[in-house]
Design a protein around this motif. Structure first.
Motif, PDB file in Angstrom:
ATOM      1  N   ILE A   8      17.144 -37.446 -16.857  1.00 36.29           N
ATOM      2  CA  ILE A   8      18.265 -37.053 -17.383  1.00 36.29           C
ATOM      3  C   ILE A   8      17.962 -36.280 -18.824  1.00 36.29           C
ATOM      4  O   ILE A   8      19.234 -36.341 -19.572  1.00 36.29           O
ATOM      5  N   VAL A   9      16.785 -35.923 -18.960  1.00 37.19           N
ATOM      6  CA  VAL A   9      16.559 -35.485 -20.411  1.00 37.19           C
ATOM      7  C   VAL A   9      16.194 -33.958 -20.295  1.00 37.19           C
ATOM      8  O   VAL A   9      15.456 -33.587 -19.540  1.00 37.19           O
ATOM      9  N   VAL A  10      17.122 -33.241 -21.133  1.00 35.49           N
ATOM     10  CA  VAL A  10      16.609 -31.808 -21.371  1.00 35.49           C
ATOM     11  C   VAL A  10      16.535 -31.410 -22.588  1.00 35.49           C
ATOM     12  O   VAL A  10      16.964 -32.215 -23.594  1.00 35.49           O
ATOM     13  N   SER A  11      16.156 -30.208 -22.659  1.00 34.98           N
ATOM     14  CA  SER A  11      16.006 -29.472 -24.100  1.00 34.98           C
ATOM     15  C   SER A  11      17.455 -28.596 -24.293  1.00 34.98           C
ATOM     16  O   SER A  11      18.010 -28.379 -23.467  1.00 34.98           O
ATOM     17  N   LYS A  12      17.376 -28.301 -25.551  1.00 33.69           N
ATOM     18  CA  LYS A  12      18.836 -27.571 -25.989  1.00 33.69           C
ATOM     19  C   LYS A  12      18.572 -26.284 -25.464  1.00 33.69           C
ATOM     20  O   LYS A  12      19.645 -25.302 -25.248  1.00 33.69           O
ATOM     21  N   ASN A  13      17.682 -25.681 -25.104  1.00 29.94           N
ATOM     22  CA  ASN A  13      17.295 -24.338 -24.574  1.00 29.94           C
ATOM     23  C   ASN A  13      17.450 -24.253 -22.942  1.00 29.94           C
ATOM     24  O   ASN A  13      17.221 -23.200 -22.292  1.00 29.94           O
ATOM     25  N   ASP A  14      17.493 -25.526 -22.322  1.00 31.06           N
ATOM     26  CA  ASP A  14      17.696 -25.393 -20.895  1.00 31.06           C
ATOM     27  C   ASP A  14      19.161 -24.720 -20.516  1.00 31.06           C
ATOM     28  O   ASP A  14      19.870 -24.725 -21.472  1.00 31.06           O
ATOM     29  N   THR A  15      19.417 -24.717 -19.284  1.00 28.53           N
ATOM     30  CA  THR A  15      20.463 -23.995 -18.915  1.00 28.53           C
ATOM     31  C   THR A  15      21.338 -24.982 -18.328  1.00 28.53           C
ATOM     32  O   THR A  15      20.854 -26.020 -17.767  1.00 28.53           O
ATOM     33  N   ILE A  16      22.807 -24.518 -18.633  1.00 28.28           N
ATOM     34  CA  ILE A  16      23.931 -25.342 -17.801  1.00 28.28           C
ATOM     35  C   ILE A  16      23.452 -25.649 -16.231  1.00 28.28           C
ATOM     36  O   ILE A  16      23.701 -26.819 -15.766  1.00 28.28           O
ATOM     37  N   PHE A  17      22.915 -24.711 -15.552  1.00 31.22           N
ATOM     38  CA  PHE A  17      22.590 -24.980 -14.299  1.00 31.22           C
ATOM     39  C   PHE A  17      21.551 -26.175 -13.929  1.00 31.22           C
ATOM     40  O   PHE A  17      21.532 -26.974 -13.105  1.00 31.22           O
ATOM     41  N   LYS A  18      20.823 -26.309 -14.869  1.00 32.07           N
ATOM     42  CA  LYS A  18      19.771 -27.381 -14.911  1.00 32.07           C
ATOM     43  C   LYS A  18      20.535 -28.632 -14.876  1.00 32.07           C
ATOM     44  O   LYS A  18      20.260 -29.706 -14.430  1.00 32.07           O
ATOM     45  N   ALA A  19      21.388 -28.737 -16.087  1.00 31.27           N
ATOM     46  CA  ALA A  19      22.415 -29.858 -16.356  1.00 31.27           C
ATOM     47  C   ALA A  19      22.923 -30.198 -15.082  1.00 31.27           C
ATOM     48  O   ALA A  19      23.092 -31.305 -14.657  1.00 31.27           O
ATOM     49  N   ASP A  48      32.153 -31.564 -19.531  1.00 31.48           N
ATOM     50  CA  ASP A  48      31.658 -30.555 -20.637  1.00 31.48           C
ATOM     51  C   ASP A  48      31.323 -29.359 -19.783  1.00 31.48           C
ATOM     52  O   ASP A  48      31.792 -28.209 -20.418  1.00 31.48           O
ATOM     53  N   ILE A  49      30.611 -29.489 -18.830  1.00 30.65           N
ATOM     54  CA  ILE A  49      30.554 -28.389 -18.069  1.00 30.65           C
ATOM     55  C   ILE A  49      31.589 -27.660 -17.596  1.00 30.65           C
ATOM     56  O   ILE A  49      31.660 -26.308 -17.507  1.00 30.65           O
ATOM     57  N   ARG A  50      32.645 -28.305 -16.865  1.00 30.67           N
ATOM     58  CA  ARG A  50      33.697 -27.817 -16.323  1.00 30.67           C
ATOM     59  C   ARG A  50      34.639 -26.760 -17.608  1.00 30.67           C
ATOM     60  O   ARG A  50      35.132 -25.963 -17.467  1.00 30.67           O
ATOM     61  N   ARG A  51      34.579 -27.520 -18.582  1.00 31.42           N
ATOM     62  CA  ARG A  51      35.364 -26.808 -19.719  1.00 31.42           C
ATOM     63  C   ARG A  51      34.434 -25.699 -20.296  1.00 31.42           C
ATOM     64  O   ARG A  51      35.250 -24.526 -20.677  1.00 31.42           O
ATOM     65  N   GLY A  56      34.477 -19.258 -20.136  1.00 24.39           N
ATOM     66  CA  GLY A  56      33.548 -18.096 -19.853  1.00 24.39           C
ATOM     67  C   GLY A  56      31.967 -17.999 -19.758  1.00 24.39           C
ATOM     68  O   GLY A  56      31.690 -17.201 -19.622  1.00 24.39           O
ATOM     69  N   CYS A  57      31.617 -19.272 -20.009  1.00 22.46           N
ATOM     70  CA  CYS A  57      30.020 -19.505 -20.117  1.00 22.46           C
ATOM     71  C   CYS A  57      29.780 -19.336 -18.691  1.00 22.46           C
ATOM     72  O   CYS A  57      30.114 -19.976 -17.727  1.00 22.46           O
ATOM     73  N   GLY A  58      28.328 -18.745 -18.806  1.00 22.36           N
ATOM     74  CA  GLY A  58      27.735 -18.674 -17.223  1.00 22.36           C
ATOM     75  C   GLY A  58      26.880 -19.811 -16.873  1.00 22.36           C
ATOM     76  O   GLY A  58      26.570 -20.697 -17.978  1.00 22.36           O
ATOM     77  N   ILE A  59      26.629 -19.978 -15.809  1.00 23.76           N
ATOM     78  CA  ILE A  59      25.765 -21.177 -15.415  1.00 23.76           C
ATOM     79  C   ILE A  59      24.166 -21.137 -15.886  1.00 23.76           C
ATOM     80  O   ILE A  59      23.838 -22.245 -16.006  1.00 23.76           O
ATOM     81  N   SER A  61      23.646 -19.932 -18.954  1.00 20.53           N
ATOM     82  CA  SER A  61      23.798 -20.098 -20.555  1.00 20.53           C
ATOM     83  C   SER A  61      23.146 -21.228 -20.966  1.00 20.53           C
ATOM     84  O   SER A  61      22.798 -22.100 -20.176  1.00 20.53           O
ATOM     85  N   SER A  62      22.688 -21.324 -22.267  1.00 18.02           N
ATOM     86  CA  SER A  62      21.995 -22.453 -22.854  1.00 18.02           C
ATOM     87  C   SER A  62      22.940 -23.481 -22.751  1.00 18.02           C
ATOM     88  O   SER A  62      24.195 -23.279 -23.258  1.00 18.02           O
ATOM     89  N   ILE A  63      22.374 -24.616 -22.741  1.00 15.29           N
ATOM     90  CA  ILE A  63      22.857 -25.839 -22.609  1.00 15.29           C
ATOM     91  C   ILE A  63      23.638 -26.118 -23.843  1.00 15.29           C
ATOM     92  O   ILE A  63      24.528 -27.103 -24.110  1.00 15.29           O
ATOM     93  N   GLU A  64      23.051 -25.680 -25.147  1.00 12.85           N
ATOM     94  CA  GLU A  64      23.523 -25.933 -26.250  1.00 12.85           C
ATOM     95  C   GLU A  64      24.900 -25.720 -26.636  1.00 12.85           C
ATOM     96  O   GLU A  64      25.590 -26.334 -27.506  1.00 12.85           O
ATOM     97  N   ILE A  65      25.384 -24.630 -25.803  1.00 12.96           N
ATOM     98  CA  ILE A  65      26.737 -24.027 -25.959  1.00 12.96           C
ATOM     99  C   ILE A  65      27.746 -25.177 -25.836  1.00 12.96           C
ATOM    100  O   ILE A  65      28.823 -25.210 -26.279  1.00 12.96           O
ATOM    101  N   ILE A  66      27.565 -25.853 -24.734  1.00 15.91           N
ATOM    102  CA  ILE A  66      28.436 -26.875 -24.224  1.00 15.91           C
ATOM    103  C   ILE A  66      28.399 -28.231 -24.535  1.00 15.91           C
ATOM    104  O   ILE A  66      29.211 -29.151 -24.408  1.00 15.91           O
TER     105      ILE A  66
END
Length: 353
Positions: A8-19, A48-51, A56-59, A61-66
């Protein structure tokens, strides 16, 4: 580190889709965001992903945004498992990150805490010694009751067992027993059971076994000196003892001894070799044992040390195993040891198992 943490560990550069994938796969309701040195940067939940998607974030997009940049975490060694459980229950968390100086080191899950089983194996603590080498501190206080980190050493020993599921305790007393009785009583206020056996005359670490109620003990039990500070995994010790089908197991620790001089090897006054300040390694007794019930019936009410009892069993061709202790261990025998314990206790974690 908990086996599920890498899932369950990701990088801030990973995508929302990976999360989203990780949340779906591992069902812990949380993904943790770390940097390349494993510092905890944030967390992401399905909320967090739903919000983020609603904004308007895409799936992709960088996970850092959310990500939530101030995630709830527990600093390693600051809370017991019970306290962590209460936090998780109140906040409805399924998993909670553990950090040390900002670095993600572990994760505790609610399932881990709920499934922890009580251990039926008793624990016998030797707390009857005079503590003469720690005088004047022990003039009016038994050594196991000396404060270490703001509470009696004996309380820390008991707490370390309790955190691992042990709840049946026997305590052997001799010197100033009323101090121990007054503090612990029958153990109810600590959530455990305590029975006392009193040595009218000192019986040593081995002879004190004769005072235990033989008919009440039908499982291997741990014996530990009341002046030992350790954060070892006692369940693994019991498992090791059972696996070896031993009548007794002694915990040992490697000790290095360095001769402070050059050692000369000669044969008929002719020097063959010289070694400058060589070091030798030995396994030493840590004062922690596991004893099988069948040994109890063989112990007499006489002064005898535990090592002597184990030597007798070896002579009888019984299996006496040695368990290497690699975790923290300190025998508080002298003032220097006591002072070291006061320093070390700050960073010790007794509730990680």
């Amino acid at each position: 580190m908990h086996s599920q943490i890498t899932n369950i560990v990701v990088s801030k550069n990973d995508t929302i889709f990976k999360a989203l994938e990780l949340l779906d796969l591992y069902a812990l309701r949380i993904v943790l965001v770390v940097d390349d040195k494993n510092h905890l940067l944030g967390s992401v939940t399905d909320g967090d992903i739903r919000r983020g998607l609603l904004k308007g974030c895409g799936i992709y997009s960088s996970i850092e945004i959310i990500m939530h940049k101030s995630p709830y975490f527990v600093e390693e060694g600051t809370l017991t498992n019970r306290q962590i459980f209460e936090i998780m229950r109140e906040k409805r968390y399924l998993a909670l990150p553990i950090t040390k100086n900002g670095v993600l080191t572990n994760i505790v899950t609610l399932d881990d805490l709920i499934r922890k089983k009580r251990k039926e194996n008793p624990v016998f603590i030797m707390a009857g010694g005079f503590g003469t080498r720690l005088r004047p501190l022990t003039d009016k206080c038994p050594k196991p009751m000396l404060p270490v980190g703001g509470k009696p050493l004996l309380e820390t020993i008991i707490s370390s067992f309790k955190e691992q599921g042990f709840y049946k305790f026997y305590i052997s007393t001799h010197y100033l027993p009323e101090v121990i009785h007054e503090h612990f009583g029958d153990g109810e206020k600590f959530g455990i059971q305590i029975n006392y056996v009193h040595e009218t005359d000192p019986l040593g670490t081995g002879g004190a076994l004769s005072l235990l109620p033989k008919t009440d003990i039908d499982l291997p039990f741990i014996v530990i000196n009341g002046d030992v500070l350790t954060n070892m995994n006692f369940e693994k010790l019991i498992d090791f003892h059972n696996k070896n089908n031993a009548v007794a197991t002694m915990c040992v620790r490697e000790f290095q001894y360095q001769i402070p001089y050059g050692v000369v090897n000669s044969d008929q006054n002719i020097i063959q070799s010289m070694t400058e300040k060589p070091s030798y390694f030995f396994d030493i007794n840590t004062g922690i044992y596991v004893i099988s019930p069948k040994l109890l019936s063989q112990v007499k009410a006489e002064f005898i040390g535990m090592p002597t009892i184990l030597e007798q069993q070896i002579e009888k061709k019984q299996i006496v195993s040695s368990y290497p202790l690699h975790e923290y261990w300190l025998d508080i025998g002298h003032i220097e040891d006591y002072n070291r314990a006061q320093r070390d206790i700050v960073n010790l974690d007794f509730g990680k198992y």
